[in-house]
Scaffold this motif. Structure first.
Motif, PDB file in Angstrom:
ATOM      1  N   ILE A 134      33.725  46.848  36.373  1.00  0.00           N
ATOM      2  CA  ILE A 134      33.692  44.923  36.107  1.00  0.00           C
ATOM      3  C   ILE A 134      35.295  44.355  36.113  1.00  0.00           C
ATOM      4  O   ILE A 134      36.490  45.142  36.472  1.00  0.00           O
ATOM      5  N   SER A 135      34.898  43.521  37.035  1.00  0.00           N
ATOM      6  CA  SER A 135      35.849  42.221  36.868  1.00  0.00           C
ATOM      7  C   SER A 135      35.730  40.854  36.763  1.00  0.00           C
ATOM      8  O   SER A 135      34.529  40.416  36.092  1.00  0.00           O
TER       9      SER A 135
ATOM     10  N   TYR B 156      31.844  46.223  29.423  1.00  0.00           N
ATOM     11  CA  TYR B 156      32.129  44.905  29.297  1.00  0.00           C
ATOM     12  C   TYR B 156      33.294  44.447  27.339  1.00  0.00           C
ATOM     13  O   TYR B 156      34.095  43.756  27.557  1.00  0.00           O
ATOM     14  N   GLN B 157      32.669  45.294  26.848  1.00  0.00           N
ATOM     15  CA  GLN B 157      33.384  44.861  25.738  1.00  0.00           C
ATOM     16  C   GLN B 157      34.394  45.047  25.905  1.00  0.00           C
ATOM     17  O   GLN B 157      35.680  44.726  25.418  1.00  0.00           O
ATOM     18  N   HIS B 158      35.103  46.139  27.011  1.00  0.00           N
ATOM     19  CA  HIS B 158      36.592  47.264  26.780  1.00  0.00           C
ATOM     20  C   HIS B 158      36.802  46.023  27.442  1.00  0.00           C
ATOM     21  O   HIS B 158      38.384  45.375  27.352  1.00  0.00           O
ATOM     22  N   PHE B 159      36.351  45.151  28.854  1.00  0.00           N
ATOM     23  CA  PHE B 159      36.686  44.515  29.855  1.00  0.00           C
ATOM     24  C   PHE B 159      37.522  42.898  28.826  1.00  0.00           C
ATOM     25  O   PHE B 159      38.560  42.395  28.640  1.00  0.00           O
ATOM     26  N   MET B 160      36.497  42.399  27.902  1.00  0.00           N
ATOM     27  CA  MET B 160      36.958  41.444  26.716  1.00  0.00           C
ATOM     28  C   MET B 160      38.171  41.600  25.903  1.00  0.00           C
ATOM     29  O   MET B 160      38.889  40.710  25.455  1.00  0.00           O
ATOM     30  N   LYS B 161      37.676  42.873  25.492  1.00  0.00           N
ATOM     31  CA  LYS B 161      39.007  43.248  24.223  1.00  0.00           C
ATOM     32  C   LYS B 161      39.836  42.903  25.206  1.00  0.00           C
ATOM     33  O   LYS B 161      41.232  42.742  23.946  1.00  0.00           O
ATOM     34  N   HIS B 162      40.744  42.841  25.848  1.00  0.00           N
ATOM     35  CA  HIS B 162      42.184  43.032  26.991  1.00  0.00           C
ATOM     36  C   HIS B 162      41.735  42.277  27.563  1.00  0.00           C
ATOM     37  O   HIS B 162      43.188  41.946  28.678  1.00  0.00           O
ATOM     38  N   ASP B 163      41.124  41.216  27.297  1.00  0.00           N
ATOM     39  CA  ASP B 163      40.818  40.174  27.975  1.00  0.00           C
ATOM     40  C   ASP B 163      40.638  40.030  29.870  1.00  0.00           C
ATOM     41  O   ASP B 163      41.645  39.145  30.611  1.00  0.00           O
ATOM     42  N   GLY B 164      41.060  40.959  30.101  1.00  0.00           N
ATOM     43  CA  GLY B 164      40.729  41.529  31.653  1.00  0.00           C
ATOM     44  C   GLY B 164      41.759  41.657  32.015  1.00  0.00           C
ATOM     45  O   GLY B 164      42.653  41.298  33.699  1.00  0.00           O
TER      46      GLY B 164
ATOM     47  N   ASN C  95      26.295  38.696  29.453  1.00  0.00           N
ATOM     48  CA  ASN C  95      26.856  37.922  29.223  1.00  0.00           C
ATOM     49  C   ASN C  95      28.378  37.263  30.598  1.00  0.00           C
ATOM     50  O   ASN C  95      28.804  36.515  30.473  1.00  0.00           O
ATOM     51  N   GLY C  96      27.361  37.334  31.775  1.00  0.00           N
ATOM     52  CA  GLY C  96      27.777  36.574  32.630  1.00  0.00           C
ATOM     53  C   GLY C  96      28.533  37.410  33.665  1.00  0.00           C
ATOM     54  O   GLY C  96      29.444  37.040  34.320  1.00  0.00           O
ATOM     55  N   LYS C  97      29.810  38.657  33.034  1.00  0.00           N
ATOM     56  CA  LYS C  97      30.238  39.396  33.555  1.00  0.00           C
ATOM     57  C   LYS C  97      29.238  40.536  34.178  1.00  0.00           C
ATOM     58  O   LYS C  97      28.000  41.308  34.030  1.00  0.00           O
ATOM     59  N   HIS C  98      29.285  40.704  35.632  1.00  0.00           N
ATOM     60  CA  HIS C  98      28.441  42.344  36.545  1.00  0.00           C
ATOM     61  C   HIS C  98      29.515  43.278  37.191  1.00  0.00           C
ATOM     62  O   HIS C  98      30.909  43.515  36.712  1.00  0.00           O
ATOM     63  N   VAL C  99      28.650  44.207  36.187  1.00  0.00           N
ATOM     64  CA  VAL C  99      28.992  45.277  35.598  1.00  0.00           C
ATOM     65  C   VAL C  99      28.573  46.102  37.655  1.00  0.00           C
ATOM     66  O   VAL C  99      27.142  46.442  37.222  1.00  0.00           O
ATOM     67  N   VAL C 100      29.495  46.554  37.696  1.00  0.00           N
ATOM     68  CA  VAL C 100      28.286  47.734  38.948  1.00  0.00           C
ATOM     69  C   VAL C 100      28.857  49.277  38.698  1.00  0.00           C
ATOM     70  O   VAL C 100      29.805  49.761  38.339  1.00  0.00           O
ATOM     71  N   SER C 101      27.848  49.971  38.762  1.00  0.00           N
ATOM     72  CA  SER C 101      28.173  50.993  39.184  1.00  0.00           C
ATOM     73  C   SER C 101      27.601  51.988  39.608  1.00  0.00           C
ATOM     74  O   SER C 101      26.539  51.609  40.558  1.00  0.00           O
ATOM     75  N   TRP C 102      27.843  52.859  40.042  1.00  0.00           N
ATOM     76  CA  TRP C 102      27.450  53.665  41.305  1.00  0.00           C
ATOM     77  C   TRP C 102      28.174  55.305  41.169  1.00  0.00           C
ATOM     78  O   TRP C 102      28.259  56.187  40.076  1.00  0.00           O
ATOM     79  N   LYS C 103      26.865  56.414  41.731  1.00  0.00           N
ATOM     80  CA  LYS C 103      27.220  57.645  41.528  1.00  0.00           C
ATOM     81  C   LYS C 103      27.574  58.484  43.183  1.00  0.00           C
ATOM     82  O   LYS C 103      27.481  58.321  43.761  1.00  0.00           O
ATOM     83  N   TRP C 104      29.487  59.405  42.573  1.00  0.00           N
ATOM     84  CA  TRP C 104      29.329  60.277  43.299  1.00  0.00           C
ATOM     85  C   TRP C 104      29.465  61.842  42.816  1.00  0.00           C
ATOM     86  O   TRP C 104      30.212  61.688  42.229  1.00  0.00           O
ATOM     87  N   ASN C 105      28.475  62.397  43.565  1.00  0.00           N
ATOM     88  CA  ASN C 105      28.414  63.916  42.974  1.00  0.00           C
ATOM     89  C   ASN C 105      28.331  64.149  41.281  1.00  0.00           C
ATOM     90  O   ASN C 105      27.572  63.149  41.044  1.00  0.00           O
ATOM     91  N   ASN C 106      28.836  64.474  40.804  1.00  0.00           N
ATOM     92  CA  ASN C 106      29.029  64.652  39.167  1.00  0.00           C
ATOM     93  C   ASN C 106      29.550  63.377  38.335  1.00  0.00           C
ATOM     94  O   ASN C 106      29.851  63.918  37.091  1.00  0.00           O
ATOM     95  N   ILE C 107      29.530  62.663  39.678  1.00  0.00           N
ATOM     96  CA  ILE C 107      31.202  61.486  38.272  1.00  0.00           C
ATOM     97  C   ILE C 107      30.202  60.178  38.202  1.00  0.00           C
ATOM     98  O   ILE C 107      29.244  59.814  39.317  1.00  0.00           O
TER      99      ILE C 107
END
Length: 300
Positions: free
Chosen positions: A278-279, A150-158, A261-273
């Protein structure tokens, strides 16, 4: 004239050089010496690291009023039991009066020992407290993946961040990531989105991770997806995932949405990653754009 040092002289200059208390000639001679002495060079680097850590983690602080009161009381008290002075004529000669007695000297020395002991004790306790606090803070600091995404997304204003690997090809990006950064992973394909490349930079202090960038031209919206190797993340020890997300993501189509803070972060896992996207989209909409998740909002 260039001065040449031996090992003993270099070790004597080690601390003054780190503290910037030497002349330019001495510094030049020291640096010339450690260029060919690995042991002293490593010791020099270690001292610089420790000094930088102390400067960052242990800034100077104003002494509390309680400490000032204590020192004032301590220094003005009659702890040392000085004998009272009476205004009585003395029959000794001037020469005799100038010779301090052995008892007076002993009392004066004792006084200085008390002051020195008190000063050493205060300095030692203060330094140990600051050092221990600084090290503990470093060891105990943790960074939450979703919050920092979230912080990175807001830092670069998306908006678009200039890519480290600039390519529209997912396959080419995967190859470059593996060759240049020793990270083998699947770069997900997104519906309606154009892949813009990879930004490989520091995600949190001392830990780098790739940020995948996508652009949906019809909406003029960017999507960031951060990717982490789970074993390296656990080895680092300071990067943590949302525990609800960890519990929810066990299969390749599982995902978790966290509102920050109103932004949705979607997380998932594929193998070891581990992936965190975020958007400006709703979390379910964002998940539906990731083709391999094969998710349709109407499913729920």
């Amino acid at each position: 004239m260039n001065r040449k040092l031996n090992k003993s002289e270099a070790l004597e200059l080690l601390t003054p050089v780190v503290d910037n208390e030497v002349s330019a000639e001495e510094r030049e001679a020291f640096l010339a010496y450690i260029a060919q002495d690995e042991e002293v060079r490593q010791e020099y680097k270690s001292m610089k690291t420790i000094k930088a850590l102390l400067g960052e983690r242990c800034p100077c602080a104003k002494a509390p009023d309680s400490l000032k009161d204590f020192l004032s009381t301590f220094c003005s008290s009659e702890t040392f039991d000085d004998p009272p002075i009476y205004d009585i004529p003395n029959k000794k000669t001037v020469a005799q009066q100038r010779q301090p007695s052995s008892s007076d000297s002993s009392t004066q020395q004792s006084r200085w020992w008390y002051y020195a002991a008190a000063a050493i004790l205060l300095i030692t306790v203060s330094f140990w407290g600051f050092l221990n606090y600084g090290i503990t803070s470093v060891e105990n600091s943790t960074y939450n993946i979703e919050e920092y995404a979230y912080q990175h997304f807001m830092k670069h204003d998306g908006k678009l961040v200039p890519p480290t690997i600039s390519t529209a090809s997912l396959g080419s990006a995967e190859i470059e990531l593996a060759q240049n950064y020793d990270m083998s992973m699947t770069i997900p394909e997104l519906n309606k989105a154009e892949f813009k490349g990879i930004v490989y930079e520091e995600f949190v202090p001392d830990f780098k991770a790739p940020m995948l960038e996508y652009y949906i031209s019809a909406e003029d919206q960017y999507i960031y997806i951060f990717a982490f190797e789970i074993d390296k993340m656990e080895e680092f020890g300071q990067l943590v995932r949302d525990q609800e997300a960890v519990k929810a993501c066990t299969k390749s189509r599982d995902f978790h949405i966290r509102n920050i803070n109103g932004k949705h972060v979607v997380s998932w896992k594929w193998n070891n990653i581990w992936y965190s996207a975020i958007s400006n989209h709703d979390g379910n909409t964002l998940a539906s754009l990731v083709k391999p998740l094969n998710y349709e909002p109407s499913d729920n």
